[in-house]
Design a protein around this motif. Sequence first.
Motif, short mmCIF file in Angstrom:
data_model
loop_
_atom_site.label_atom_id
_atom_site.label_comp_id
_atom_site.label_asym_id
_atom_site.label_seq_id
_atom_site.Cartn_x
_atom_site.Cartn_y
_atom_site.Cartn_z
N ALA A 221 0.82 -1.22 0.00
CA ALA A 221 0.00 0.00 0.00
C ALA A 221 0.85 1.26 0.00
O ALA A 221 1.66 1.46 -0.89
CB ALA A 221 -1.00 -0.03 1.15
N GLU A 222 0.64 2.13 1.02
CA GLU A 222 1.34 3.43 1.05
C GLU A 222 2.84 3.28 1.15
O GLU A 222 3.59 4.14 0.66
CB GLU A 222 0.81 4.31 2.20
CG GLU A 222 1.12 3.81 3.59
CD GLU A 222 0.17 2.74 4.11
OE1 GLU A 222 0.45 2.22 5.21
OE2 GLU A 222 -0.84 2.43 3.45
N ASP A 223 3.34 2.19 1.74
CA ASP A 223 4.79 1.98 1.78
C ASP A 223 5.34 1.71 0.39
O ASP A 223 6.46 2.09 0.07
CB ASP A 223 5.14 0.82 2.73
CG ASP A 223 4.81 1.16 4.18
OD1 ASP A 223 4.99 2.32 4.57
OD2 ASP A 223 4.37 0.25 4.91
N GLY A 224 4.55 1.05 -0.46
CA GLY A 224 4.93 0.86 -1.86
C GLY A 224 4.93 2.17 -2.63
O GLY A 224 5.80 2.42 -3.47
N VAL B 149 5.57 5.13 -1.36
CA VAL B 149 6.78 5.84 -0.95
C VAL B 149 7.99 5.22 -1.64
O VAL B 149 8.84 5.92 -2.19
CB VAL B 149 6.95 5.81 0.59
CG1 VAL B 149 8.32 6.34 1.01
CG2 VAL B 149 5.84 6.60 1.26
N PHE B 150 8.08 3.89 -1.61
CA PHE B 150 9.22 3.18 -2.17
C PHE B 150 9.44 3.50 -3.64
O PHE B 150 10.55 3.78 -4.07
CB PHE B 150 9.02 1.67 -1.98
CG PHE B 150 10.22 0.84 -2.26
CD1 PHE B 150 11.22 0.70 -1.32
CD2 PHE B 150 10.35 0.15 -3.46
CE1 PHE B 150 12.34 -0.08 -1.56
CE2 PHE B 150 11.46 -0.63 -3.72
CZ PHE B 150 12.45 -0.75 -2.77
N PHE B 151 8.37 3.44 -4.42
CA PHE B 151 8.47 3.69 -5.86
C PHE B 151 8.18 5.12 -6.26
O PHE B 151 8.09 5.44 -7.44
CB PHE B 151 7.53 2.75 -6.62
CG PHE B 151 7.94 1.31 -6.56
CD1 PHE B 151 9.11 0.88 -7.15
CD2 PHE B 151 7.15 0.38 -5.91
CE1 PHE B 151 9.50 -0.45 -7.10
CE2 PHE B 151 7.52 -0.95 -5.84
CZ PHE B 151 8.69 -1.36 -6.43
N GLU B 152 8.04 6.01 -5.29
CA GLU B 152 7.74 7.43 -5.54
C GLU B 152 6.44 7.57 -6.33
O GLU B 152 6.41 8.17 -7.39
CB GLU B 152 8.90 8.13 -6.23
CG GLU B 152 10.18 8.10 -5.41
CD GLU B 152 11.33 8.82 -6.07
OE1 GLU B 152 11.51 10.00 -5.75
OE2 GLU B 152 12.01 8.20 -6.91
N GLY B 153 5.38 6.99 -5.79
CA GLY B 153 4.07 7.08 -6.41
C GLY B 153 3.82 5.92 -7.36
O GLY B 153 4.16 4.78 -7.07
N ASN B 154 3.24 6.23 -8.48
CA ASN B 154 2.93 5.23 -9.50
C ASN B 154 3.62 5.61 -10.80
O ASN B 154 2.98 6.16 -11.71
CB ASN B 154 1.41 5.14 -9.70
CG ASN B 154 0.71 4.60 -8.49
OD1 ASN B 154 1.06 3.54 -8.00
ND2 ASN B 154 -0.26 5.34 -7.98
N ARG C 285 7.88 -5.85 7.30
CA ARG C 285 7.39 -4.93 6.27
C ARG C 285 8.39 -3.79 6.11
O ARG C 285 8.93 -3.28 7.09
CB ARG C 285 6.03 -4.38 6.70
CG ARG C 285 5.36 -3.51 5.67
CD ARG C 285 3.91 -3.32 6.05
NE ARG C 285 3.33 -2.20 5.32
CZ ARG C 285 2.07 -1.87 5.38
NH1 ARG C 285 1.24 -2.55 6.15
NH2 ARG C 285 1.61 -0.85 4.70
N ILE C 286 8.63 -3.39 4.88
CA ILE C 286 9.50 -2.25 4.58
C ILE C 286 8.65 -0.99 4.72
O ILE C 286 7.51 -0.95 4.27
CB ILE C 286 10.09 -2.36 3.16
CG1 ILE C 286 11.04 -3.55 3.13
CG2 ILE C 286 10.78 -1.08 2.75
CD1 ILE C 286 11.60 -3.85 1.77
N PHE C 287 9.22 0.04 5.34
CA PHE C 287 8.50 1.30 5.51
C PHE C 287 9.48 2.47 5.41
O PHE C 287 10.70 2.29 5.54
CB PHE C 287 7.76 1.33 6.86
CG PHE C 287 8.67 1.53 8.06
CD1 PHE C 287 8.78 2.77 8.66
CD2 PHE C 287 9.42 0.49 8.57
CE1 PHE C 287 9.62 2.97 9.76
CE2 PHE C 287 10.26 0.66 9.65
CZ PHE C 287 10.35 1.91 10.25
N ASP C 288 8.96 3.68 5.16
CA ASP C 288 9.75 4.91 5.09
C ASP C 288 11.04 4.78 4.29
O ASP C 288 12.08 5.32 4.63
CB ASP C 288 10.08 5.41 6.51
CG ASP C 288 8.89 6.05 7.18
OD1 ASP C 288 7.94 6.43 6.47
OD2 ASP C 288 8.90 6.18 8.42
#
Length: 143
Positions: free
Chosen positions: A69-72, A74-79, A135-138
Amino acid sequence: VDDKVEDVPLVTLMDIMTYPQVAGKYKCIVRVVAALPWTIEDFRSPDGTYRIRLTLEDPTGRIHAYLYAEDGEVFFEGNPPMDALIRKWNTLLGVAEVDSGGVIENAPRNPPWVLCCIKSYYADKNDVWGSRKYRIFDTKLVC
């Protein structure tokens, strides 16, 4: 990683796996060696939510950590557009590419070491140790 996680300790995967409490937050230097789903087109659900299980490793261990979700986001800088996402993903997995963007067939992979934030949590409060997940975050993929 995000500036707000300065107080999160830098540890190894073995430290994370053997931490005496189920829940915790950590920073770790790892390599991404696999993902599920393995096709980039399937990283998001039909409603656009990221849902990826990464296999992370360091010299001390290997774990599965979710990017969700939101961690993805952040990780990919949006879509990002699919071609940009493919480029980022190939870089993260250490897949060799030619200048035109194609993949070099049968080239050895060399995943880079990356700093990421990992949190551990439980999915079932009746079985906290048995349902422990990561889970990966931030964390943002910059390449």
